[in-house]
Design a protein around this motif. Structure first.
Motif: not given
Ligand SMILES: [Mn+2]
Ligand SMILES: [Mn+2]
Ligand SMILES: [Mn+2]
Ligand SMILES: [Mn+2]
Lengths: 220, 220
Positions: A81, A89-91, A95, A99, B106, B108, B110-111, B114-115, B118
């Motif tokens: 993950w 996802l470009g994290f 960071e 998560i 989950i 987040s 931010e996650l 971004r998903l 994507f």
DNA sequence: ATAAAATTTTAGACTACCCTAAAAAACTAT
DNA sequence: ATAGTTTTTTAGGGTAGTCTAAAATTTTAT
């Protein structure tokens, strides 16, 4: 089969037992889980009951084969993950860990194996840590520490042994990320700090504390 | 803020309250959660305490604005993960729901944002269900049922209102998936079964029960 | 070898979520 | 309107995972 909490204990025992698979103490587990020793003892009894650890009271614990298999599955999911979040996802690499601590508990094997394929079967995560295989074995990478590199030797950064986000951000800023080339230009005997040349640029200074937490392999 | 169990209750109340946001009964919740009415009552008290639902005893429940916002967040996460699994990992549409039931928790933001990027900001999931926006509004799609389509009309399949994997597998085999074109060739009055032409091919037969669970929109 | 200190386990208790059985309230039918 | 039925809530209790305080064991120091 194992609850989220049990999975976290198994993973933690795996990490604390180290490469030599030494016994892990109740107090070490209490410190890392942010719980009290009494709570750890309760959980150890349950894990022993399920044959996931070897436990004799007052003696510390080791994982059974079954327990290690489950720990490696959790670690595999965590690291895959992390790769997904950074690559797709470009994290940033500093960071993703918190998560991944949640995502690692999604149980589906089908999901994780398809994710593995989608990511092109990566062998290590964004921090250079090896990704256990689907069959449950941990690839052993024999990196050494940058602080043990000899004067003038040139090496490639492969990963880190400290994962604090402040440390990772510092490394990003310095350009000391996996894949970078490093040549040791000078070693100061009194404090073991170093001058290093990163990717052939102007030398920069790093402390022993930093060099100790960077994993490198000889230039190929 | 809300536990996994609380999130599941909020999502369920949202779904059971329907488009008209009607009150949901304790027994309906007990049936869907596979628990007993007494357990539901306990949870309703807790959710009311947190101002996530309007609850007066013996009166059924409705979501507060805050509760609806949280329900929509869970639904957004569920549906985005379903898109990810189908579009990126190659799962079939009948396989992804149970895994999304785990991934939806989950937390987040931010996650998930971004998903969303994507996946190129999809507006609906693999079953045609609309994906709530990041700001917490549910796009309302005014599809109608295939069984209400008039003779000779041509429509496009947009989604389904029944998600059982056996039903979805049947539709895949028949070619009745979102995007397919359907023309109603014949309607049998006695049992409301239909002959339909899918993507211009030879007519096939479907029961009213099937047609009732397929959502379509007029050909553009 | 023994006493002091540190670690670990046991005992008893709390919260979240669930249960069964019984009581209360709301519907339904005459 | 009243009696019977159904739904909902309350009462009391269980398990997982956590806690504090006290007891047991091991380690360290003299
Ligand atoms: Mn990590
Ligand atoms: Mn975890
Ligand atoms: Mn679904
Ligand atoms: Mn859920």
């Amino acid at each position: 089969m194992a609850s989220l909490t049990e999975e976290n204990y198994l993973k933690l025992i795996y990490h604390l037992s180290g490469a030599l698979r030494e016994e892990v103490s109740t107090s070490a587990l209490a410190e890392q889980t942010q719980t009290k020793a009494a709570s750890v003892t309760d959980m150890l009894k349950k894990l022993a009951e399920k044959n996931l650890i070897h436990y004799k009271r007052y003696q510390g614990v080791r994982l059974t084969e079954e327990g290690e298999y489950m720990a490696l599955k959790v670690i595999r999911r965590h690291r895959l993950w992390e790769v997904f979040m950074v690559e797709k996802l470009g994290f940033r690499w500093d960071e993703v860990h918190p998560i991944a601590e949640e995502l690692e508990h999604i149980a589906s094997d089908e999901l994780i194996n398809r994710l593995d394929a989608f990511l092109n079967f990566p062998v290590s995560d964004p921090h250079g840590d090896p990704i256990p295989t689907a069959s449950g074995s941990m690839p052993e990478a024999d990196y050494h520490k940058l602080c043990d590199t000899s004067l003038n030797d040139q090496v490639t950064v492969m990963g880190v042994s400290e994962h604090a986000s402040s440390f990772l951000q510092f490394l990003s800023k310095a350009g000391l990320v996996p894949g970078s080339t490093v040549q040791v230009v000078e070693i100061n005997a009194f404090d073991r700090s170093m001058q290093i040349r990163i990717n052939g640029l102007e030398p920069s200074f790093i402390s022993h504390e930093v060099a100790r937490n960077i994993l490198v392999s000889p230039e190929s």
